[in-house]
Structure formats: C-alpha cells, structure tokens
Design a protein around this motif. Structure first.
Motif, PDB file in Angstrom:
ATOM      1  N   GLN A   1      31.686  25.684  48.084  1.00  0.00           N
ATOM      2  CA  GLN A   1      31.467  27.042  47.970  1.00  0.00           C
ATOM      3  C   GLN A   1      31.974  27.850  48.967  1.00  0.00           C
ATOM      4  O   GLN A   1      31.863  29.673  49.328  1.00  0.00           O
ATOM      5  CB  GLN A   1      29.996  27.062  48.852  1.00  0.00           C
ATOM      6  N   LEU A   2      31.817  27.253  50.822  1.00  0.00           N
ATOM      7  CA  LEU A   2      32.394  27.597  51.544  1.00  0.00           C
ATOM      8  C   LEU A   2      33.867  28.549  51.872  1.00  0.00           C
ATOM      9  O   LEU A   2      34.125  29.985  52.029  1.00  0.00           O
ATOM     10  CB  LEU A   2      31.983  27.074  53.048  1.00  0.00           C
ATOM     11  N   SER A   3      34.822  27.705  50.921  1.00  0.00           N
ATOM     12  CA  SER A   3      36.333  28.029  50.574  1.00  0.00           C
ATOM     13  C   SER A   3      36.620  28.987  49.980  1.00  0.00           C
ATOM     14  O   SER A   3      37.485  29.974  50.381  1.00  0.00           O
ATOM     15  CB  SER A   3      36.949  26.807  50.129  1.00  0.00           C
ATOM     16  N   LYS A   4      35.869  28.942  48.892  1.00  0.00           N
ATOM     17  CA  LYS A   4      35.234  29.877  48.242  1.00  0.00           C
ATOM     18  C   LYS A   4      35.289  31.668  48.696  1.00  0.00           C
ATOM     19  O   LYS A   4      35.654  32.708  48.167  1.00  0.00           O
ATOM     20  CB  LYS A   4      33.649  30.127  47.067  1.00  0.00           C
ATOM     21  N   GLU A   5      34.158  31.693  50.214  1.00  0.00           N
ATOM     22  CA  GLU A   5      33.526  32.593  49.992  1.00  0.00           C
ATOM     23  C   GLU A   5      34.528  32.879  51.440  1.00  0.00           C
ATOM     24  O   GLU A   5      34.980  34.334  52.194  1.00  0.00           O
ATOM     25  CB  GLU A   5      32.389  32.646  50.997  1.00  0.00           C
ATOM     26  N   LYS A   6      35.178  32.241  52.315  1.00  0.00           N
ATOM     27  CA  LYS A   6      35.912  32.501  53.278  1.00  0.00           C
ATOM     28  C   LYS A   6      37.351  32.103  53.251  1.00  0.00           C
ATOM     29  O   LYS A   6      38.222  32.686  53.830  1.00  0.00           O
ATOM     30  CB  LYS A   6      35.525  31.768  54.771  1.00  0.00           C
ATOM     31  N   PHE A   7      38.247  31.271  52.393  1.00  0.00           N
ATOM     32  CA  PHE A   7      39.413  30.611  53.088  1.00  0.00           C
ATOM     33  C   PHE A   7      40.677  32.249  52.824  1.00  0.00           C
ATOM     34  O   PHE A   7      41.340  31.415  53.045  1.00  0.00           O
ATOM     35  CB  PHE A   7      40.057  29.789  51.627  1.00  0.00           C
ATOM     36  N   HIS A   8      40.114  33.015  52.561  1.00  0.00           N
ATOM     37  CA  HIS A   8      41.159  34.089  52.703  1.00  0.00           C
ATOM     38  C   HIS A   8      40.974  34.683  54.312  1.00  0.00           C
ATOM     39  O   HIS A   8      42.315  35.523  54.925  1.00  0.00           O
ATOM     40  CB  HIS A   8      40.419  35.234  52.134  1.00  0.00           C
ATOM     41  N   LEU A   9      40.679  33.956  55.366  1.00  0.00           N
ATOM     42  CA  LEU A   9      40.726  33.781  56.535  1.00  0.00           C
ATOM     43  C   LEU A   9      41.579  32.939  56.624  1.00  0.00           C
ATOM     44  O   LEU A   9      42.650  33.433  57.930  1.00  0.00           O
ATOM     45  CB  LEU A   9      39.142  33.163  57.135  1.00  0.00           C
ATOM     46  N   ARG A  10      42.021  31.771  56.274  1.00  0.00           N
ATOM     47  CA  ARG A  10      43.371  31.163  56.586  1.00  0.00           C
ATOM     48  C   ARG A  10      45.022  31.555  56.460  1.00  0.00           C
ATOM     49  O   ARG A  10      45.198  31.410  56.236  1.00  0.00           O
ATOM     50  CB  ARG A  10      42.548  29.915  55.937  1.00  0.00           C
ATOM     51  N   THR A  11      44.605  32.507  54.277  1.00  0.00           N
ATOM     52  CA  THR A  11      45.582  32.723  53.976  1.00  0.00           C
ATOM     53  C   THR A  11      45.882  33.903  54.595  1.00  0.00           C
ATOM     54  O   THR A  11      47.795  34.040  54.534  1.00  0.00           O
ATOM     55  CB  THR A  11      45.452  32.556  52.175  1.00  0.00           C
TER      56      THR A  11
END
Length: 207
Positions: free
Chosen positions: A57-67
């Motif tokens: 769920q956290l990745s769903k919301e925030k992983f764009h910060l890494r990409t």
C-alpha cells in the motif's frame, strides 16, 4: 539453479496495483538488441509477513518518488519459489551513474521521510545483484500473465553463448525470453534469465 515466478506490479508505465510510475519507468521486452555497457541492479526484498499489505500500500502511494531518479525495468511480487518478496530491476548507464543516483536518494528528504525510513521495519532481508546484459531488454507493450526468473550458478567461464542458444530454443508462442544477464558483483559467475509467460500455468512446462 533457483527459480521463482512473479506477477508484474508495473505494466506499461502503469501499475497493476495502481502504483504511480514516472516517465522513467518502462517495461521488459520479449526481444533483445545487441549488448551495451549498461549496468543493471536486481534487488530482492524479503518482507515481514505481517507487513506485506502495508508495504504494498505504501509503495502504491509513494514509489514514484524512487522512479523519479532512475529507470526501472520491472517490479514484481513473487507467487511461486519465494514468499513475501518483491523483486525489482533497475537500469543505469554506468556504475558511476548508479552511485550518483544513490547519493541523490540519500539527500532526497521526501523519499527518505515518506517511503524509505518507513519500509525499513518491514524488511527481513535484502539481496542485491549487479548485472550486465548478454542482450539488452527493450520496451514492449502487451499483457503478461506471469514472469519467471532463473538464477543460475555456472560451473565454467565459457557459458554465455551456450546459455543464450539454449534459452532461445525454449521460446514459444506462450513464453518469451525477456532478458539474459551475467553477474558483475554479488555471486560471481552467475546468470539471470527472465521469461514472460502468457499465463502462470505455462511456467510448469518450461523445464
């Protein structure tokens, strides 16, 4: 030989879990071009079982910060051969570029606060393998039912052409070769092969 089958989280720059992907995200090809000097990083995160849902769920919301920082070729959750794992593959132009990206991530306060520091208690173990490609993956469109990853410990040093001929011969209408890599750092003299299957049942017929 180590095998596991996974489903892809990111698909054509959009996630099957609605993870926000930046324009630096792209997907695997099932064809390949001639080899380049690019470097690839295969990262496997083993998660605390009770934290898997929270992590996704956290990745769903925030992983764009890494990409936002570098090119991601694939992000998968394991289905067979491993439990409570996510696997991701990153592309860099060189080891120096990778080092620069890691330095920028260390100074990215939004990434650190909103994602990285939060996932640390969710991780049991991390594995990292630095690779170069025997053939480079290129962008592709179209659905895939499942992906399969092989990690092979090779006994000789003269194995690249033999392995490439073997895996090319295993392709069919239902499964495509997406990438063949060799290790540079991590377990030495290792190969990584990634397949795309039309559906997950096809993986049983591969070997």
């Amino acid at each position: 030989m180590y095998r596991h089958v996974a489903t892809r989280v990111y698909n054509q720059g959009k996630s099957l879990l609605s993870l926000a992907a930046s324009t630096t995200s792209r997907t695997f090809s099932c064809s390949a071009s001639v080899r380049s000097d690019k470097v690839y990083e295969l990262r496997t995160y083993s998660l605390v079982p009770q934290k898997v849902g929270e992590f996704l769920q956290l990745s769903k919301e925030k992983f764009h910060l890494r990409t936002n920082h570098s090119v991601m070729l694939g992000y998968w959750t394991t289905e067979l051969g491993g439990l409570n794992q996510v696997v991701h593959l990153w592309e860099y132009g060189s080891l120096s570029e990778r080092a620069g990206v890691r330095a920028k991530l260390g100074g990215d306060q939004e990434w650190q606060k909103e994602y990285f520091q939060k996932i640390l208690p969710m991780l049991q173990h991390q594995d990292n393998l630095t690779l170069t490609s025997i053939f480079d993956p290129v962008p592709v469109t179209g659905p895939s039912g499942a992906y399969e990853l092989w990690q092979l410990n090779m006994k000789s040093t003269d194995w690249k052409e033999q392995l490439l001929q073997l895996v090319k011969g295993l392709q069919s209408d239902h499964r495509k070769l997406c990438g063949v890599f060799q290790s540079e750092f991590g377990p030495m003299n290792s190969a990584v092969v990634i397949w795309s299957h039309r559906d997950i049942d096809q993986s049983r017929q591969l070997v």
